[in-house]
Design a protein around this motif. Structure first.
Motif, PDB file in Angstrom:
ATOM      1  N   THR A 106       0.826  -1.221   0.000  1.00 36.15           N
ATOM      2  CA  THR A 106       0.000   0.000   0.000  1.00 36.15           C
ATOM      3  C   THR A 106       0.854   1.262   0.000  1.00 36.15           C
ATOM      4  N   HIS A 107       2.106   1.159   0.455  1.00 39.48           N
ATOM      5  CA  HIS A 107       3.094   2.242   0.364  1.00 39.48           C
ATOM      6  C   HIS A 107       4.457   1.665   0.734  1.00 39.48           C
ATOM      7  N   TRP A 108       5.488   2.489   0.777  1.00 39.94           N
ATOM      8  CA  TRP A 108       6.855   1.962   0.844  1.00 39.94           C
ATOM      9  C   TRP A 108       7.359   1.629   2.248  1.00 39.94           C
ATOM     10  N   HIS A 109       6.665   2.033   3.300  1.00 37.01           N
ATOM     11  CA  HIS A 109       7.203   1.888   4.659  1.00 37.01           C
ATOM     12  C   HIS A 109       7.547   0.423   4.991  1.00 37.01           C
ATOM     13  N   PRO A 110       8.610   0.217   5.780  1.00 34.10           N
ATOM     14  CA  PRO A 110       9.080  -1.155   6.037  1.00 34.10           C
ATOM     15  C   PRO A 110       8.065  -2.027   6.778  1.00 34.10           C
ATOM     16  N   GLU A 111       7.135  -1.407   7.509  1.00 31.14           N
ATOM     17  CA  GLU A 111       6.088  -2.206   8.167  1.00 31.14           C
ATOM     18  C   GLU A 111       5.217  -2.915   7.126  1.00 31.14           C
ATOM     19  N   GLN A 112       5.171  -2.382   5.906  1.00 31.05           N
ATOM     20  CA  GLN A 112       4.356  -2.960   4.842  1.00 31.05           C
ATOM     21  C   GLN A 112       5.167  -3.757   3.825  1.00 31.05           C
ATOM     22  N   THR A 113       6.447  -3.443   3.694  1.00 29.79           N
ATOM     23  CA  THR A 113       7.239  -4.013   2.598  1.00 29.79           C
ATOM     24  C   THR A 113       8.352  -4.942   3.080  1.00 29.79           C
ATOM     25  N   ALA A 182      -1.947  11.332   1.040  1.00 32.60           N
ATOM     26  CA  ALA A 182      -2.392  11.357   2.427  1.00 32.60           C
ATOM     27  C   ALA A 182      -1.267  10.928   3.365  1.00 32.60           C
ATOM     28  N   HIS A 183      -0.632   9.832   3.013  1.00 33.36           N
ATOM     29  CA  HIS A 183       0.394   9.259   3.893  1.00 33.36           C
ATOM     30  C   HIS A 183       1.751   9.298   3.189  1.00 33.36           C
ATOM     31  N   THR A 184       1.753   8.925   1.910  1.00 33.09           N
ATOM     32  CA  THR A 184       2.916   9.089   1.025  1.00 33.09           C
ATOM     33  C   THR A 184       2.343   9.402  -0.358  1.00 33.09           C
ATOM     34  N   GLY A 201      -4.417   0.697   3.724  1.00 29.33           N
ATOM     35  CA  GLY A 201      -3.092   1.010   4.264  1.00 29.33           C
ATOM     36  C   GLY A 201      -3.165   2.078   5.344  1.00 29.33           C
ATOM     37  N   ASP A 202      -2.181   2.970   5.352  1.00 27.46           N
ATOM     38  CA  ASP A 202      -2.111   4.014   6.380  1.00 27.46           C
ATOM     39  C   ASP A 202      -2.812   5.304   5.970  1.00 27.46           C
ATOM     40  N   VAL A 203      -3.562   5.296   4.870  1.00 28.98           N
ATOM     41  CA  VAL A 203      -4.318   6.496   4.491  1.00 28.98           C
ATOM     42  C   VAL A 203      -5.363   6.798   5.561  1.00 28.98           C
ATOM     43  N   ALA A 243      -4.238   0.037   8.017  1.00 27.22           N
ATOM     44  CA  ALA A 243      -3.015  -0.679   8.403  1.00 27.22           C
ATOM     45  C   ALA A 243      -2.967  -0.925   9.911  1.00 27.22           C
ATOM     46  N   ARG A 244      -3.555  -0.022  10.681  1.00 27.35           N
ATOM     47  CA  ARG A 244      -3.507  -0.141  12.132  1.00 27.35           C
ATOM     48  C   ARG A 244      -4.912  -0.088  12.700  1.00 27.35           C
ATOM     49  N   GLY A 245      -5.171  -0.920  13.710  1.00 22.85           N
ATOM     50  CA  GLY A 245      -6.440  -0.857  14.424  1.00 22.85           C
ATOM     51  C   GLY A 245      -7.513  -1.710  13.785  1.00 22.85           C
TER      52      GLY A 245
HETATM   53 ZN   LIG Z   1       3.134   3.992   6.764  1.00 20.62          ZN
END
Ligand SMILES: [Zn+2]
Length: 315
Positions: A106-113, A182-184, A201-203, A243-245
């Motif tokens: 959903t985006h590049w952050h390491p929690e997702q990739t 929104a997030h990236t 994702g984190d949007v 992504a969270r919650g």
């Molecule tokens: Zn993120």
């Protein structure tokens, strides 16, 4: 300074996006954003959304959406690199689960990739927006914390990228870019029409204040604009997986839109008065949301900085 984009200024686009639903959205009562619907307990384990669609909750990791079918398992987001084995076990435990064939970032952050290297080496398809691939192909440093992200090896980079939208033959799954940043600037959604579920994702944050990653394009106006855009893609019954919650509903989007557009207005006013990030924090623009959302100072500082970054990209 305002940047041209397709004949409109960014401010015009934002104004249009923010103006659209303000009437109904602002009237929505603010309720506890972290409150989970009864069917989605906030615990580790697997949440069943449909016979072939699940949310995998691995302790310490962000949500992973898993779709099972005759073509194998499709994931929306992986986990951080160290949790790849736990992810494999969770997938193996799914009813009807085979091996993973496709993963979305959903985006590049390491929690997702973080699992990309594992799946890339196994020859699987990694789908992402082109901007996500570009961020993974370069080093990134967050100036506010000094945290440094080293570029991913080529095998761990998305191997199927897109710019606007796409579909998959399996179950008519649709995906698309969320261009509001929104997030990236590489945020995407994945929509499962038969199950009426959208992974975002984190949007959208289902749990506390989000990170405003203005280094890679995110900004406070984009948070409000992205949530507004998502609300045009869903209906009253759509389940929204952040992504969270916990899993959210359309009412949660309305509440969040109202809150972030209020914060956007207040921060813009402070900016227009020539205030800086420290003064913005001191003004407590998120005062009435603190009880539900937690200490807002870090969020407010990043959100204010994101206005500088967005409106003066050359500064
Ligand atoms: Zn993120």
């Amino acid at each position: 300074m305002v940047v041209e984009r397709g004949g409109h200024t960014r401010r015009d686009i934002l104004k249009a996006a923010l103006g659209g639903a303000a009437g109904i959205a602002l009237a929505a009562p603010v309720r506890n954003l972290a409150a989970a619907p009864a069917q989605t307990p906030e615990v580790a384990g697997t949440v069943r959304l449909a016979d072939d669609l699940f949310v995998l909750r691995i302790p310490g990791q962000t949500n992973v959406v898993a779709h099972t079918g005759p073509d194998g398992v499709l994931l929306v987001d992986g986990v951080s690199a160290g949790a790849s084995e736990a992810l494999a076990q969770a997938v193996a435990g799914l009813p009807g689960g085979g091996s993973v064939q496709t993963i979305f970032n959903t985006h590049w952050h390491p929690e997702q990739t973080g699992s990309n290297e594992h799946f890339g080496k196994a020859g699987k398809t990694i789908i992402a927006h082109e901007n996500t691939r570009l961020w993974l192909a370069t080093d990134v440093t967050w100036p506010w914390s000094g945290r440094r992200f080293t570029r991913a090896p080529r095998i761990a980079q998305p191997n199927k990228t897109f710019y606007t939208t796409g579909t998959l033959p399996s179950d008519s799954i649709r995906y698309g870019h969320i261009p509001d940043a929104a997030h990236t600037d590489g945020d995407l959604y994945v929509y499962f029409p038969r199950q009426n579920v959208i992974a975002v994702g984190d949007v959208v944050s289902g749990q506390g204040w989000p990170v405003v990653d203005w280094t890679t394009g995110g900004w406070i106006g984009g948070i409000a604009g992205g949530i507004q855009r998502l609300s045009t893609l869903v209906n009253e019954e759509t389940r929204i997986v952040p992504a969270r919650g916990p899993v959210l509903g359309v009412a949660d989007l309305k509440v969040q839109y109202a809150m972030y557009s209020t914060l956007y207005d207040r921060l813009t006013q402070l900016l227009n008065k020539g205030r800086g990030p420290t003064e913005a924090v001191a003004a407590r623009p998120a005062k009435e949301f603190e009880a539900q959302m937690g200490d807002p100072d870090e969020f407010v500082r990043r959100a204010f900085e994101s206005l500088w970054a967005y409106l003066s990209p050359d500064a």
